[in-house]
Design a protein around this motif. Structure first.
Motif, PDB file in Angstrom:
ATOM      1  N   ALA A 199       0.795  -1.225   0.000  1.00  0.00           N
ATOM      2  CA  ALA A 199       0.000   0.000   0.000  1.00  0.00           C
ATOM      3  C   ALA A 199       0.830   1.278   0.000  1.00  0.00           C
ATOM      4  N   PRO A 218       1.867   1.677  -8.964  1.00  0.00           N
ATOM      5  CA  PRO A 218       2.382   1.484  -7.606  1.00  0.00           C
ATOM      6  C   PRO A 218       3.731   0.768  -7.626  1.00  0.00           C
ATOM      7  N   ASN A 269      -2.644  -5.817   0.955  1.00  0.00           N
ATOM      8  CA  ASN A 269      -3.276  -4.518   1.150  1.00  0.00           C
ATOM      9  C   ASN A 269      -2.914  -3.588   0.003  1.00  0.00           C
ATOM     10  N   SER A 270      -3.660  -2.516  -0.136  1.00  0.00           N
ATOM     11  CA  SER A 270      -3.432  -1.574  -1.230  1.00  0.00           C
ATOM     12  C   SER A 270      -4.012  -0.228  -0.848  1.00  0.00           C
ATOM     13  N   HIS A 271      -3.420   0.806  -1.419  1.00  0.00           N
ATOM     14  CA  HIS A 271      -3.951   2.168  -1.272  1.00  0.00           C
ATOM     15  C   HIS A 271      -3.640   2.962  -2.535  1.00  0.00           C
ATOM     16  N   TYR A 272      -2.371   3.326  -2.713  1.00  0.00           N
ATOM     17  CA  TYR A 272      -1.987   4.118  -3.875  1.00  0.00           C
ATOM     18  C   TYR A 272      -2.190   3.302  -5.154  1.00  0.00           C
ATOM     19  N   GLY A 295      -4.567   1.514  -5.989  1.00  0.00           N
ATOM     20  CA  GLY A 295      -4.964   0.183  -5.565  1.00  0.00           C
ATOM     21  C   GLY A 295      -5.739  -0.597  -6.610  1.00  0.00           C
ATOM     22  N   ILE A 303      -3.413  -2.639  -8.643  1.00  0.00           N
ATOM     23  CA  ILE A 303      -2.957  -3.847  -7.950  1.00  0.00           C
ATOM     24  C   ILE A 303      -4.029  -4.926  -8.006  1.00  0.00           C
ATOM     25  N   GLU A 304      -5.271  -4.558  -7.773  1.00  0.00           N
ATOM     26  CA  GLU A 304      -6.346  -5.557  -7.798  1.00  0.00           C
ATOM     27  C   GLU A 304      -6.500  -6.166  -9.189  1.00  0.00           C
ATOM     28  N   HIS A 323      -8.092  -9.386  -0.527  1.00  0.00           N
ATOM     29  CA  HIS A 323      -7.747  -7.970  -0.646  1.00  0.00           C
ATOM     30  C   HIS A 323      -8.080  -7.218   0.637  1.00  0.00           C
ATOM     31  N   PRO A 340      -8.101  -3.362   0.984  1.00  0.00           N
ATOM     32  CA  PRO A 340      -7.898  -1.979   0.529  1.00  0.00           C
ATOM     33  C   PRO A 340      -7.972  -0.999   1.700  1.00  0.00           C
TER      34      PRO A 340
END
Length: 251
Positions: free
Chosen positions: A15, A29, A59-62, A64, A67-68, A85, A87
């Motif tokens: 993330a 990312p 996990n992911s944010h920026y 995201g 990534i998914e 996932h 997020p």
């Protein structure tokens, strides 16, 4: 080694904002930046699959969504490990990210892996070595460490001192330490739930508490490890790996 000792769940930390990798992270990312033609995130997931870890929480944010989508494409070709996932609406840092994902992680010890690192295993894969050294009676966290003198692309003062039994202590202000955290560990999830902030916090909080209790331990990595924190670091890693003939399917 008894494969039953290998954690059944891993938390893959993907993330981060990757600011130091700009401009390469302006449009993707950092975990999706390729090393020798394969995303760093995929290298980490491949190692989990090889170790027999059935489930990875990512996990992911920026960026995201990228990534998914990447992971959905991956699962069509490589179904292991299964991906869950986690997020994050706002950056939660390493500790906050694990705490946010606790409902997916279960209560048994888990791996955590930084998705933006790259390593080559020694004679025994690092994930299996960690599992083989894990002792829940004595440890709250077991960190894979890299000798700073052998860490490609790393020029910092180090993170930890390690005693002959593997116990860790922090580098003091103004000191240098012989080991840097290599981005992999086994840790007890409950540590992230007990008296920790809501929102963002660093795993350093967990480590400092474990160290104070004499329950923070380390294991020196016996393979190669690359600090890929900047575009220059990536170029150095790529050049060294090309020189040594590394291919993405190499282990």
């Amino acid at each position: 080694m008894d494969t039953a000792a290998i954690p059944s769940v891993a938390m893959v930390l993907a993330a981060g904002l990757g600011k130091r990798m700009r401009p390469l992270t302006n449009g993707r990312p950092k975990p999706l930046i390729p090393v020798r033609g394969r995303a760093m995130l995929d290298h980490a997931l491949d190692r989990l699959a090889e170790a027999g870890v059935p489930t990875a929480v990512v996990n992911s944010h920026y960026l995201g969504g990228m990534i998914e989508r990447h992971l959905a494409d991956r699962l069509r070709e490589r179904p292991a490990p299964a991906i869950l996932h986690s997020p994050e609406a706002e950056p939660l840092e390493t500790g906050g990210g694990v705490k946010h994902a606790l409902p997916l992680l279960g209560t048994a010890p888990v791996y955590t892996i930084n998705a933006d690192i790259f390593w080559l295993d020694g004679p025994v894969p690092a994930l299996k070595r960690l599992a083989g050294h894990w002792d829940a009676e004595r440890m709250d966290a077991l960190l894979l460490l890299m000798a700073t003198t052998r860490a490609v692309g790393y020029d910092g003062p180090g993170d930890f001192h390690m005693d002959p039994l593997g116990g860790l202590s922090r580098r003091r202000q103004g000191e240098v330490a012989p080991f840097v955290f290599a981005g992999l560990q086994i840790v007890k999830p409950e540590l992230f739930a007990a008296d920790t902030p809501d929102g963002a916090f660093s795993t350093n909080l967990i480590w400092d508490r474990a160290a104070a209790a004499g329950r923070l331990h380390g294991l020196a990595h016996d393979g190669d490890w690359f600090h890929i924190g900047t575009p220059d670091g990536l170029a150095e890693a790529e050049a060294l790996l090309a020189r040594d003939g590394f291919q993405p399917e190499d282990r």
